[in-house]
Design a protein around this motif. Structure first.
Motif, PDB file in Angstrom:
ATOM      1  N   ARG A  60       6.210  -7.509   2.845  1.00  0.00           N
ATOM      2  CA  ARG A  60       6.505  -7.357   4.268  1.00  0.00           C
ATOM      3  C   ARG A  60       7.824  -6.614   4.482  1.00  0.00           C
ATOM      4  O   ARG A  60       7.944  -5.786   5.398  1.00  0.00           O
ATOM      5  CB  ARG A  60       6.539  -8.727   4.939  1.00  0.00           C
ATOM      6  N   GLU A  62       9.154  -4.386   2.460  1.00  0.00           N
ATOM      7  CA  GLU A  62       8.889  -2.982   2.158  1.00  0.00           C
ATOM      8  C   GLU A  62       8.203  -2.289   3.330  1.00  0.00           C
ATOM      9  O   GLU A  62       8.564  -1.151   3.688  1.00  0.00           O
ATOM     10  CB  GLU A  62       8.011  -2.867   0.915  1.00  0.00           C
ATOM     11  N   THR A  63       7.276  -2.974   3.959  1.00  0.00           N
ATOM     12  CA  THR A  63       6.585  -2.409   5.125  1.00  0.00           C
ATOM     13  C   THR A  63       7.563  -2.165   6.257  1.00  0.00           C
ATOM     14  O   THR A  63       7.545  -1.115   6.910  1.00  0.00           O
ATOM     15  CB  THR A  63       5.450  -3.358   5.592  1.00  0.00           C
ATOM     16  N   LEU A  64       8.449  -3.133   6.507  1.00  0.00           N
ATOM     17  CA  LEU A  64       9.448  -2.969   7.563  1.00  0.00           C
ATOM     18  C   LEU A  64      10.430  -1.849   7.245  1.00  0.00           C
ATOM     19  O   LEU A  64      10.840  -1.104   8.146  1.00  0.00           O
ATOM     20  CB  LEU A  64      10.210  -4.285   7.770  1.00  0.00           C
ATOM     21  N   GLU A  65      10.815  -1.726   5.988  1.00  0.00           N
ATOM     22  CA  GLU A  65      11.726  -0.654   5.596  1.00  0.00           C
ATOM     23  C   GLU A  65      11.073   0.720   5.825  1.00  0.00           C
ATOM     24  O   GLU A  65      11.739   1.654   6.272  1.00  0.00           O
ATOM     25  CB  GLU A  65      12.137  -0.799   4.129  1.00  0.00           C
ATOM     26  N   ILE A  66       9.800   0.819   5.532  1.00  0.00           N
ATOM     27  CA  ILE A  66       9.081   2.085   5.737  1.00  0.00           C
ATOM     28  C   ILE A  66       9.048   2.404   7.230  1.00  0.00           C
ATOM     29  O   ILE A  66       9.298   3.541   7.639  1.00  0.00           O
ATOM     30  CB  ILE A  66       7.669   2.012   5.140  1.00  0.00           C
ATOM     31  N   LYS A  67       8.750   1.376   8.057  1.00  0.00           N
ATOM     32  CA  LYS A  67       8.681   1.596   9.497  1.00  0.00           C
ATOM     33  C   LYS A  67      10.065   1.939  10.056  1.00  0.00           C
ATOM     34  O   LYS A  67      10.186   2.761  10.966  1.00  0.00           O
ATOM     35  CB  LYS A  67       8.138   0.355  10.210  1.00  0.00           C
ATOM     36  N   ALA A  68      11.111   1.311   9.554  1.00  0.00           N
ATOM     37  CA  ALA A  68      12.467   1.544  10.058  1.00  0.00           C
ATOM     38  C   ALA A  68      13.027   2.874   9.566  1.00  0.00           C
ATOM     39  O   ALA A  68      13.886   3.475  10.212  1.00  0.00           O
ATOM     40  CB  ALA A  68      13.391   0.411   9.640  1.00  0.00           C
TER      41      ALA A  68
END
Length: 69
Positions: A60, A62-68
């Motif tokens: 999760r 990693e997903t947030l880092e990609i989105k940010a």
């Protein structure tokens, strides 16, 4: 008392002591080993559960880092 009678008494005493030791092992030591094994099993299961949760949290993040990013 003859040597044979004395030997018979010693053998009987050793048999009684052996029986007591076997009972103690069966009743006390075996129960403690089972309790330790149960504790180990519970700890292992909890560790596995926590590792799965950690992997999910890492995913999760990693997903947030990609989105940010």
């Amino acid at each position: 008392m003859t040597n044979e009678e004395l030997l018979d008494q010693v053998v009987k005493m050793l048999e009684q002591q052996t029986e007591r030791i076997e009972l103690k092992i069966e009743l006390d030591v075996s129960k403690k080993i089972e309790a330790l094994f149960d504790g180990y099993k519970l700890t292992h299961e909890k560790q596995w559960e926590l590792e799965k949760k950690l992997a999910e949290l890492e995913r999760r993040i990693e997903t947030l880092e990609i989105k940010a990013g």
